[in-house]
Design an enzyme around this catalytic site. Structure first.
Site, mmCIF file in Angstrom:
data_model
loop_
_atom_site.group_PDB
_atom_site.id
_atom_site.type_symbol
_atom_site.label_atom_id
_atom_site.label_comp_id
_atom_site.label_asym_id
_atom_site.label_seq_id
_atom_site.Cartn_x
_atom_site.Cartn_y
_atom_site.Cartn_z
ATOM 1 N N LYS A 51 -30.815 -62.956 -60.866
ATOM 2 C CA LYS A 51 -30.664 -63.653 -62.156
ATOM 3 C C LYS A 51 -32.021 -63.812 -62.841
ATOM 4 C CE LYS A 51 -26.528 -66.023 -60.483
ATOM 5 N NZ LYS A 51 -25.916 -67.211 -59.852
ATOM 6 N N GLN A 95 -27.308 -73.230 -58.033
ATOM 7 C CA GLN A 95 -26.608 -72.203 -57.253
ATOM 8 C C GLN A 95 -25.665 -72.845 -56.231
ATOM 9 O OE1 GLN A 95 -26.643 -68.983 -57.958
ATOM 10 N NE2 GLN A 95 -25.398 -68.309 -56.253
ATOM 11 N N ASP A 118 -23.003 -72.293 -66.505
ATOM 12 C CA ASP A 118 -21.976 -71.883 -65.538
ATOM 13 C C ASP A 118 -20.578 -72.266 -66.007
ATOM 14 O OD1 ASP A 118 -22.826 -70.497 -63.237
ATOM 15 O OD2 ASP A 118 -23.743 -72.306 -62.397
HETATM 16 N N1 GUN Z 1 -22.218 -68.961 -56.497
HETATM 17 C C1 GUN Z 1 -21.424 -67.872 -56.593
HETATM 18 N N2 GUN Z 1 -21.179 -67.598 -57.888
HETATM 19 C C2 GUN Z 1 -21.822 -68.522 -58.626
HETATM 20 C C3 GUN Z 1 -21.955 -68.755 -60.026
HETATM 21 O O1 GUN Z 1 -21.398 -68.069 -60.881
HETATM 22 N N3 GUN Z 1 -22.732 -69.817 -60.371
HETATM 23 C C4 GUN Z 1 -23.329 -70.624 -59.458
HETATM 24 N N4 GUN Z 1 -24.046 -71.654 -59.908
HETATM 25 N N5 GUN Z 1 -23.225 -70.430 -58.168
HETATM 26 C C5 GUN Z 1 -22.476 -69.377 -57.757
#
Ligand code: GUN
Length: 287
Positions: A51, A95, A118
């Site tokens: 990311k 995350q 998110d």
């Molecule tokens: N863990 C797996 N997918 C995601 C996501 O899209 N966002 C976040 N914050 N954690 C994740």
């Protein structure tokens, strides 16, 4: 059978984001994304690094905040409070999953919904239910819908089955599929669903978001179905240098020949998630 190339379609989304970042920068705004990771889960670190790297490629300012496993709930909350008040940061992502002693829901509720890229905050969940486009839609389901659209899959009136009811994928995916403009007839299946394979065989569009490698076998899939595999699972593989390989929730080799279209793992849904995180961050910055 068509293999839906997530990498290619994600690249198009990223190109559009890059253009919008340029426009924002000409107005004196550099979009900023903060990524918070607690603990040392290796897969989570890979995602977070990916990311951050993509931000760099697009001209998005990024800040990675790595906190040790033993970080307290209050310390994480304080980090989020600081980011909520930081004008250089337009998007905040914590995350998932955090270590077990961390209350993820309390952290999500503290996020400024305008920075919740998110789409996990109750305000954004509510806006998704209401089809209010001012909110943020979770990145993975948004990416799945975009893949279907780009592949020209007819969704209106189609039977869609989503396996999994998580807040990150299953629930928002079901809402998007039933929404106006997509118009599918949606069934949400989960661990307590009876006759799961028979339910899935009704699907014109089958979305697998379970988190179990190879769970969806050929007997789950109708001939000519479209299969979207959201799973990213590590399975041991001593023939690989890193000791594992990535597989989806779908037993690809036996399922693919039955499909009209299918997403591979890797290179299917994964890149779409990152692309829509970038898209949401640009939106949070006013782009
Ligand atoms: N863990 C797996 N997918 C995601 C996501 O899209 N966002 C976040 N914050 N954690 C994740």
């Amino acid at each position: 059978m068509t293999i839906l190339n997530g990498k290619e379609i994600a690249a198009e989304v990223l190109t559009e984001c890059r253009e919008k970042v340029g426009t924002l920068q000409s107005r004196g705004v550099t979009p900023g994304l903060a990524v918070v990771i607690v603990g040392d889960d290796p897969a989570s670190h890979v995602y977070v690094n990916s990311k951050v790297k993509t931000c760099g490629e697009l001209g998005i300012h990024s800040r990675k905040i790595e906190l040790p496993t033993e970080t307290t709930q209050e310390e994480v909350l304080q980090v989020v409070r600081d980011l909520n008040g930081d004008p250089a940061i337009h998007g905040i992502l914590v995350q998932s999953p955090p270590p077990p002693h961390i209350n993820e829901e309390e952290i999500i509720r503290l996020l400024d919904p305008r920075k919740d890229v998110d789409g996990f905050h109750p305000v954004n969940v509510g806006k998704l239910v209401m089809e209010d486009e001012s909110g943020f839609v979770p990145c993975t389901p948004q990416g799945c819908i975009h893949l279907l659209e780009k592949a020209g899959i007819e969704t209106s009136g189609a039977n869609a089955v989503v396996i999994g009811r998580s807040m990150i994928v299953g629930k928002p995916m079901a809402l998007l599929l039933m929404g106006k403009g997509v118009n599918a007839t949606v069934t949400v299946a989960h661990s307590r669903t009876r006759e799961l394979a028979a339910v899935c065989r009704q699907a014109d569009i089958l979305v697998a978001a379970i988190g179990k490698p190879g769970f969806v076998t050929a007997d789950f899939v109708k001939d000519g179905a479209v299969v979207i595999d959201v799973g990213i699972n590590r399975v041991e593989d001593s023939s690989k240098k890193r000791g594992f390989r990535l597989v989806g929730d779908v037993a690809y080799d036996e399922v693919a020949p039955k499909c009209h279209a299918i997403t591979p793992v890797p290179g299917g849904v994964g890149p779409m998630t990152i692309a829509f995180l970038m898209s949401n961050t640009v939106k949070a910055a006013g782009g």
